[in-house]
Design an enzyme around this catalytic site. Structure first.
Site, mmCIF file in Angstrom:
data_model
loop_
_atom_site.group_PDB
_atom_site.id
_atom_site.type_symbol
_atom_site.label_atom_id
_atom_site.label_comp_id
_atom_site.label_asym_id
_atom_site.label_seq_id
_atom_site.Cartn_x
_atom_site.Cartn_y
_atom_site.Cartn_z
ATOM 1 N N GLN A 108 1.083 -1.616 0.169
ATOM 2 C CA GLN A 108 0.026 0.010 -0.078
ATOM 3 C C GLN A 108 0.763 0.845 -0.066
ATOM 4 O O GLN A 108 0.111 2.485 -0.212
ATOM 5 C CB GLN A 108 -0.742 0.397 1.562
ATOM 6 C CG GLN A 108 -1.687 -1.434 1.766
ATOM 7 C CD GLN A 108 -2.654 -1.302 2.722
ATOM 8 O OE1 GLN A 108 -3.626 -1.234 3.103
ATOM 9 N NE2 GLN A 108 -1.753 -1.703 3.699
ATOM 10 N N VAL A 110 3.834 4.100 -1.044
ATOM 11 C CA VAL A 110 3.637 4.580 -1.908
ATOM 12 C C VAL A 110 4.970 5.345 -1.803
ATOM 13 O O VAL A 110 5.645 6.146 -2.613
ATOM 14 C CB VAL A 110 2.958 5.788 -2.953
ATOM 15 C CG1 VAL A 110 1.346 5.933 -2.719
ATOM 16 C CG2 VAL A 110 2.676 7.023 -1.158
ATOM 17 N N HIS A 128 -1.883 1.354 -3.981
ATOM 18 C CA HIS A 128 -2.198 2.267 -3.924
ATOM 19 C C HIS A 128 -1.244 3.796 -5.186
ATOM 20 O O HIS A 128 -1.174 4.730 -4.208
ATOM 21 C CB HIS A 128 -2.137 3.097 -2.325
ATOM 22 C CG HIS A 128 -3.127 2.257 -1.949
ATOM 23 N ND1 HIS A 128 -2.888 1.821 -0.211
ATOM 24 C CD2 HIS A 128 -4.018 1.734 -1.706
ATOM 25 C CE1 HIS A 128 -3.944 1.678 0.077
ATOM 26 N NE2 HIS A 128 -5.221 1.602 -0.798
HETATM 27 N N1 APR Z 1 6.508 -2.078 12.918
HETATM 28 C C1 APR Z 1 5.418 -2.967 12.496
HETATM 29 N N2 APR Z 1 4.221 -2.595 12.715
HETATM 30 C C2 APR Z 1 4.519 -0.728 12.602
HETATM 31 C C3 APR Z 1 5.366 -0.067 13.528
HETATM 32 C C4 APR Z 1 6.871 -1.138 13.252
HETATM 33 N N3 APR Z 1 7.991 -0.461 13.700
HETATM 34 N N4 APR Z 1 5.414 1.024 13.160
HETATM 35 C C5 APR Z 1 3.871 0.922 12.809
HETATM 36 N N5 APR Z 1 3.709 -0.068 12.980
HETATM 37 C C6 APR Z 1 1.961 -0.412 12.317
HETATM 38 C C7 APR Z 1 1.035 0.770 13.682
HETATM 39 O O1 APR Z 1 0.454 -0.088 14.456
HETATM 40 C C8 APR Z 1 -0.685 0.330 12.371
HETATM 41 O O2 APR Z 1 -1.115 -0.670 12.230
HETATM 42 O O3 APR Z 1 1.706 -0.302 11.556
HETATM 43 C C9 APR Z 1 0.110 0.475 10.946
HETATM 44 C C10 APR Z 1 0.013 2.164 10.096
HETATM 45 O O4 APR Z 1 -0.694 1.902 9.769
HETATM 46 P P1 APR Z 1 -1.513 3.384 9.496
HETATM 47 O O5 APR Z 1 -1.101 4.580 9.557
HETATM 48 O O6 APR Z 1 -2.994 3.017 9.518
HETATM 49 O O7 APR Z 1 -0.773 1.910 8.047
HETATM 50 P P2 APR Z 1 -1.299 1.860 6.554
HETATM 51 O O8 APR Z 1 -2.468 0.702 6.740
HETATM 52 O O9 APR Z 1 -0.478 1.234 5.851
HETATM 53 O O10 APR Z 1 -2.916 2.401 6.242
HETATM 54 C C11 APR Z 1 -3.122 2.006 4.415
HETATM 55 O O11 APR Z 1 -4.456 3.826 4.475
HETATM 56 O O12 APR Z 1 -4.694 6.659 4.289
HETATM 57 C C12 APR Z 1 -4.613 4.885 3.712
HETATM 58 O O13 APR Z 1 -3.141 5.584 1.364
HETATM 59 C C13 APR Z 1 -3.203 5.700 2.595
HETATM 60 O O14 APR Z 1 -1.788 3.284 2.596
HETATM 61 C C14 APR Z 1 -2.381 3.794 3.258
HETATM 62 C C15 APR Z 1 -4.050 2.404 3.167
#
Ligand code: APR
Length: 275
Positions: A108, A110, A128
């Site tokens: 997901q 970018v 994405h």
């Molecule tokens: N190792 C593993 N997981 C981690 C770490 C780490 N070091 N640091 C943070 N996380 C986890 C957090 O606990 C959370 O569950 O990464 C996740 C990030 O979640 P989001 O910020 O929601 O990101 P993501 O899941 O990629 O969002 C998906 O939503 O907003 C849209 O397009 C955007 O691609 C994005 C999509």
């Protein structure tokens, strides 16, 4: 080190010779210093006094204020270019080297860090889009173009310049270009985001590793359900407990709680020992 039961289950799944698919979210890049979206310092949290952060990632806002949206993406692109891939990205590359065509990466993200770490374009679905590509804002062709050379770095408050305006144009019609990013008011498709390919890969998957994603968007959830329905093993890697980890555990899989930069190298090692 991984628990013995995790190693045994992962190696058994690898030995079925079905596909091994990794799905990544912003969490895999957190240890590279790139903000996630929903974490404390996340992009959807900090925003600015001018807009609610998630509004920036919509076609509606781009139509109304294209240069404001471009400024935000040029700032994020600068943050990503100043970051370096971490041990988690390197471990995903190692899995691909071990498994070859049995491997698939659905990201997901970018931020471009998987490609810079060495993950191949052929086996990666950027569902994405990418901060390193542009498209024609008017859609004169369905082509996706490399990001134009010469666009300067942008900090959070760097203005949109005449140079930016001159460079961020469609190479075909010279009209305005747009970021090659899937916005919240747009839909997944095969042409730009390899949607159907991702679902086909999921149906062939015997081991799914979900990394650093909160489960806020629907494609990763779709992939998860397809793999679970086909009896695949799911291993979730996240610093927090989350819907993917809970679903994995409900179906005989595992939720490995900790930073992906530490856990993924051990997982790559276990996979390599089973091949
Ligand atoms: N190792 C593993 N997981 C981690 C770490 C780490 N070091 N640091 C943070 N996380 C986890 C957090 O606990 C959370 O569950 O990464 C996740 C990030 O979640 P989001 O910020 O929601 O990101 P993501 O899941 O990629 O969002 C998906 O939503 O907003 C849209 O397009 C955007 O691609 C994005 C999509």
């Amino acid at each position: 080190m991984l628990p013995d039961e995790v190693i045994a289950a992962v190696q058994a799944a690898v030995r079925t010779r079905r596909r091994v698919t990794v799905v990544t979210g912003a969490g895999i890049s957190a240890e590279s210093g790139i903000p996630t979206f929903r974490g404390e310092e996340g992009y959807w949290r900090i925003g600015s006094q001018h807009y609610r952060p998630e509004q920036m990632a919509t076609h509606a806002t781009f139509r109304r204020a294209p240069e404001e949206v471009w400024r935000w993406y040029l700032y994020r692109r600068t943050v990503c270019h100043r970051a370096a891939p971490n041990a988690g990205h390197a471990a995903v590359v190692a899995m691909e080297a071990t498994l070859g065509d049995r491997f698939a990466l659905i990201t997901q993200n970018v931020d471009g860090l998987h490609g810079r770490a060495g993950s191949s374009l052929a086996r990666t679905c950027h569902v994405h889009g990418s901060l390193d590509q542009i498209r024609c804002a008017r859609g004169c062709t369905p082509e996706v173009h490399p990001f134009p050379a010469g666009v300067a770095d942008h900090d959070r408050d760097t203005p949109f310049t005449d140079d930016d305006r001159a460079l961020l144009v469609c190479p075909r019609c010279q009209g305005p270009a747009r970021p090659h990013i899937l916005w919240f008011d747009e839909s997944y498709d095969e042409r730009f985001y390899r949607f159907e390919t991702s679902l086909r890969l999921a149906a062939e998957t015997g081991l799914l590793v979900t990394v650093g994603t909160s489960g806020a968007t629907n494609l990763p959830n779709h992939v998860l359900q397809i793999v679970l329905r086909a009896g695949g093993l799911v291993v979730d890697v996240n610093v927090d407990e989350n819907p993917f980890g809970r679903a994995a555990q409900r179906h005989g899989g595992f939720a490995l709680v900790g930073p992906s930069g530490s856990i993924l190298p051990a997982l790559a090692e276990a996979i390599a020992a089973a091949v």
